[in-house]
Write a protein that holds these residues in place. Sequence first.
Motif, PDB file in Angstrom:
ATOM      1  N   LEU A 142       0.856  -1.447  -0.059  1.00 25.74           N
ATOM      2  CA  LEU A 142       0.015  -0.059  -0.216  1.00 25.74           C
ATOM      3  C   LEU A 142       0.756   1.195  -0.385  1.00 25.74           C
ATOM      4  O   LEU A 142       0.086   2.257  -0.909  1.00 25.74           O
ATOM      5  N   MET A 143       2.100   0.984   0.449  1.00 21.37           N
ATOM      6  CA  MET A 143       2.793   2.150   0.314  1.00 21.37           C
ATOM      7  C   MET A 143       3.173   2.543  -0.739  1.00 21.37           C
ATOM      8  O   MET A 143       3.625   4.018  -1.288  1.00 21.37           O
ATOM      9  N   ALA A 144       3.469   1.422  -1.413  1.00 16.25           N
ATOM     10  CA  ALA A 144       3.425   1.850  -3.124  1.00 16.25           C
ATOM     11  C   ALA A 144       2.548   2.540  -3.831  1.00 16.25           C
ATOM     12  O   ALA A 144       3.014   3.854  -4.722  1.00 16.25           O
ATOM     13  N   ALA A 145       1.581   2.223  -3.206  1.00 12.19           N
ATOM     14  CA  ALA A 145       0.246   3.490  -4.136  1.00 12.19           C
ATOM     15  C   ALA A 145       0.338   4.868  -3.226  1.00 12.19           C
ATOM     16  O   ALA A 145      -0.366   5.364  -4.148  1.00 12.19           O
ATOM     17  N   SER A 146       0.710   4.793  -2.086  1.00  6.89           N
ATOM     18  CA  SER A 146       1.064   6.496  -1.558  1.00  6.89           C
ATOM     19  C   SER A 146       1.539   7.307  -2.636  1.00  6.89           C
ATOM     20  O   SER A 146       1.617   8.639  -2.594  1.00  6.89           O
ATOM     21  N   ASP A 147       2.987   6.624  -3.277  1.00  2.00           N
ATOM     22  CA  ASP A 147       4.181   7.802  -4.325  1.00  2.00           C
ATOM     23  C   ASP A 147       4.469   7.405  -5.288  1.00  2.00           C
ATOM     24  O   ASP A 147       4.069   7.884  -6.455  1.00  2.00           O
ATOM     25  N   VAL A 148       5.126   5.932  -5.435  1.00  2.00           N
ATOM     26  CA  VAL A 148       5.959   5.339  -6.376  1.00  2.00           C
ATOM     27  C   VAL A 148       4.235   5.208  -7.657  1.00  2.00           C
ATOM     28  O   VAL A 148       4.544   5.497  -8.733  1.00  2.00           O
ATOM     29  N   MET A 149       3.081   4.308  -7.251  1.00  2.00           N
ATOM     30  CA  MET A 149       2.462   4.213  -8.746  1.00  2.00           C
ATOM     31  C   MET A 149       2.390   5.860  -8.806  1.00  2.00           C
ATOM     32  O   MET A 149       1.959   5.538 -10.060  1.00  2.00           O
ATOM     33  N   GLY A 150       1.568   6.357  -8.528  1.00  2.00           N
ATOM     34  CA  GLY A 150       1.551   7.631  -8.735  1.00  2.00           C
ATOM     35  C   GLY A 150       2.377   8.018 -10.344  1.00  2.00           C
ATOM     36  O   GLY A 150       2.231   9.125 -11.313  1.00  2.00           O
ATOM     37  N   THR A 151       3.760   8.443  -9.756  1.00  2.00           N
ATOM     38  CA  THR A 151       4.516   8.798 -10.173  1.00  2.00           C
ATOM     39  C   THR A 151       5.427   8.292 -11.080  1.00  2.00           C
ATOM     40  O   THR A 151       4.670   8.423 -12.658  1.00  2.00           O
ATOM     41  N   GLY A 152       4.066   6.772 -11.250  1.00  4.79           N
ATOM     42  CA  GLY A 152       5.061   5.673 -12.486  1.00  4.79           C
ATOM     43  C   GLY A 152       3.922   6.268 -13.333  1.00  4.79           C
ATOM     44  O   GLY A 152       4.050   5.988 -14.229  1.00  4.79           O
ATOM     45  N   TRP A 153       2.977   6.053 -12.513  1.00 11.82           N
ATOM     46  CA  TRP A 153       1.475   6.715 -14.057  1.00 11.82           C
ATOM     47  C   TRP A 153       1.618   7.823 -14.822  1.00 11.82           C
ATOM     48  O   TRP A 153       1.298   7.870 -16.089  1.00 11.82           O
ATOM     49  N   PHE A 154       2.364   8.911 -14.330  1.00  6.62           N
ATOM     50  CA  PHE A 154       2.249  10.082 -14.375  1.00  6.62           C
ATOM     51  C   PHE A 154       3.245  10.165 -15.317  1.00  6.62           C
ATOM     52  O   PHE A 154       3.108  10.665 -16.967  1.00  6.62           O
ATOM     53  N   GLY A 155       4.199   9.224 -15.103  1.00  5.03           N
ATOM     54  CA  GLY A 155       5.579   9.460 -16.152  1.00  5.03           C
ATOM     55  C   GLY A 155       5.187   8.816 -17.367  1.00  5.03           C
ATOM     56  O   GLY A 155       5.651   8.657 -18.969  1.00  5.03           O
ATOM     57  N   ALA A 156       4.406   7.988 -17.147  1.00  2.00           N
ATOM     58  CA  ALA A 156       4.002   6.957 -18.516  1.00  2.00           C
ATOM     59  C   ALA A 156       3.139   7.415 -19.651  1.00  2.00           C
ATOM     60  O   ALA A 156       2.881   7.774 -20.707  1.00  2.00           O
ATOM     61  N   VAL A 157       2.312   8.165 -18.914  1.00  2.00           N
ATOM     62  CA  VAL A 157       1.297   9.245 -19.290  1.00  2.00           C
ATOM     63  C   VAL A 157       1.784  10.366 -19.841  1.00  2.00           C
ATOM     64  O   VAL A 157       1.557  10.679 -22.058  1.00  2.00           O
ATOM     65  N   ALA A 158       2.712  10.552 -19.596  1.00  3.13           N
ATOM     66  CA  ALA A 158       3.657  12.100 -19.858  1.00  3.13           C
ATOM     67  C   ALA A 158       4.232  11.272 -21.137  1.00  3.13           C
ATOM     68  O   ALA A 158       4.731  11.882 -22.175  1.00  3.13           O
ATOM     69  N   ALA A 159       4.881  10.259 -21.025  1.00  2.00           N
ATOM     70  CA  ALA A 159       5.523   9.312 -22.411  1.00  2.00           C
ATOM     71  C   ALA A 159       4.290   9.038 -22.854  1.00  2.00           C
ATOM     72  O   ALA A 159       5.194   8.622 -24.821  1.00  2.00           O
ATOM     73  N   GLU A 160       3.679   9.642 -23.507  1.00  2.07           N
ATOM     74  CA  GLU A 160       2.512   8.176 -24.285  1.00  2.07           C
ATOM     75  C   GLU A 160       3.137   7.536 -24.448  1.00  2.07           C
ATOM     76  O   GLU A 160       2.779   6.504 -25.589  1.00  2.07           O
ATOM     77  N   ALA A 161       3.455   6.275 -22.902  1.00  4.42           N
ATOM     78  CA  ALA A 161       3.345   4.811 -23.352  1.00  4.42           C
ATOM     79  C   ALA A 161       1.852   4.467 -23.574  1.00  4.42           C
ATOM     80  O   ALA A 161       0.973   4.605 -23.492  1.00  4.42           O
ATOM     81  N   GLY A 162       2.117   3.236 -24.467  1.00  2.00           N
ATOM     82  CA  GLY A 162       0.930   1.909 -25.022  1.00  2.00           C
ATOM     83  C   GLY A 162       1.263   1.240 -25.344  1.00  2.00           C
ATOM     84  O   GLY A 162       2.489   1.388 -25.837  1.00  2.00           O
ATOM     85  N   PRO A 163       0.491   0.447 -26.748  1.00  2.00           N
ATOM     86  CA  PRO A 163       1.360  -0.219 -27.381  1.00  2.00           C
ATOM     87  C   PRO A 163       1.190   0.139 -28.313  1.00  2.00           C
ATOM     88  O   PRO A 163       1.456   0.596 -29.143  1.00  2.00           O
ATOM     89  N   GLY A 164       3.302  -0.748 -28.727  1.00  2.00           N
ATOM     90  CA  GLY A 164       3.617  -0.781 -29.694  1.00  2.00           C
ATOM     91  C   GLY A 164       4.812   0.217 -29.215  1.00  2.00           C
ATOM     92  O   GLY A 164       5.645   0.375 -30.688  1.00  2.00           O
ATOM     93  N   LYS A 165       4.903   0.862 -28.261  1.00  2.00           N
ATOM     94  CA  LYS A 165       5.924   2.020 -27.978  1.00  2.00           C
ATOM     95  C   LYS A 165       6.522   0.999 -27.131  1.00  2.00           C
ATOM     96  O   LYS A 165       6.947   0.283 -26.229  1.00  2.00           O
ATOM     97  N   THR A 166       7.961   1.753 -27.096  1.00  2.00           N
ATOM     98  CA  THR A 166       9.062   1.501 -26.561  1.00  2.00           C
ATOM     99  C   THR A 166       9.358   2.434 -25.037  1.00  2.00           C
ATOM    100  O   THR A 166       9.331   3.108 -26.234  1.00  2.00           O
ATOM    101  N   VAL A 167       9.405   1.367 -24.424  1.00  2.00           N
ATOM    102  CA  VAL A 167       9.146   3.117 -23.548  1.00  2.00           C
ATOM    103  C   VAL A 167      10.639   2.649 -22.433  1.00  2.00           C
ATOM    104  O   VAL A 167      10.645   2.036 -21.827  1.00  2.00           O
ATOM    105  N   ALA A 168      11.044   3.256 -21.572  1.00  2.00           N
ATOM    106  CA  ALA A 168      12.738   3.188 -20.343  1.00  2.00           C
ATOM    107  C   ALA A 168      12.139   4.270 -19.063  1.00  2.00           C
ATOM    108  O   ALA A 168      12.072   5.234 -19.094  1.00  2.00           O
ATOM    109  N   VAL A 169      11.954   3.593 -18.454  1.00  2.00           N
ATOM    110  CA  VAL A 169      12.191   4.222 -17.109  1.00  2.00           C
ATOM    111  C   VAL A 169      13.175   4.982 -16.822  1.00  2.00           C
ATOM    112  O   VAL A 169      14.492   4.171 -16.462  1.00  2.00           O
ATOM    113  N   VAL A 170      13.485   5.619 -16.327  1.00  2.00           N
ATOM    114  CA  VAL A 170      14.957   6.797 -16.505  1.00  2.00           C
ATOM    115  C   VAL A 170      14.774   7.371 -14.666  1.00  2.00           C
ATOM    116  O   VAL A 170      14.204   8.992 -14.897  1.00  2.00           O
TER     117      VAL A 170
END
Length: 178
Positions: A142-170
């Motif tokens: 549940l601690m991961a849902a407090s910050d890490v999950m939201g940060t990751g979600w925001f990064g994925a949206v900002a990077a326009e991650a989706g099917p057929g795309k390659t994304v690197a977490v930096v």
Amino acid sequence: MRGVVLHAPGDVRVEDRADPVIEEPTDAVIRLAATCICGSDLWPYRGIEEVRPAPMGHEYVGWVEEVGPDVRSVKPGDFVVGSFWASDNTCEICRAGYQSRCVNAVPMGTLGTQAQFARIPLADGTLVATPEAPPTDLLPSLMAASDVMGTGWFGAVAAEAGPGKTVAVVGDGAVGLL
């Protein structure tokens, strides 16, 4: 109550702090069950960012103790996961899904959740109640849902991650690759 305060690089102390109280009708006071150190806490701890003596902590879960008269989504006794940014969840930016950029956002790190209790501004937009109190062994998840999950979600949206795309977490975000 006891709470963690960063005084200078490498100088972290557990001190007596004032008990939090309801200051605004949209506040809640929670009793912390778990809190943790975020990677962003390490920058000032290491002296890479300016340090002003300040309470620490913005990743947290706990029990609602008290709510202001305008709080509708949580009640005393609820177990909640809190966000690292307090947000009203009603402004145009929140409604678009970017609560960490709320026009009324309050950075929880300025209030400090590495403590026994914490005041949570904008409780309706910031706290999410679980269906029941979780077993202790689930608190790290549940601690991961407090910050890490939201940060990751925001990064994925900002990077326009989706099917057929390659994304690197930096670091603290995601970078889209062509």
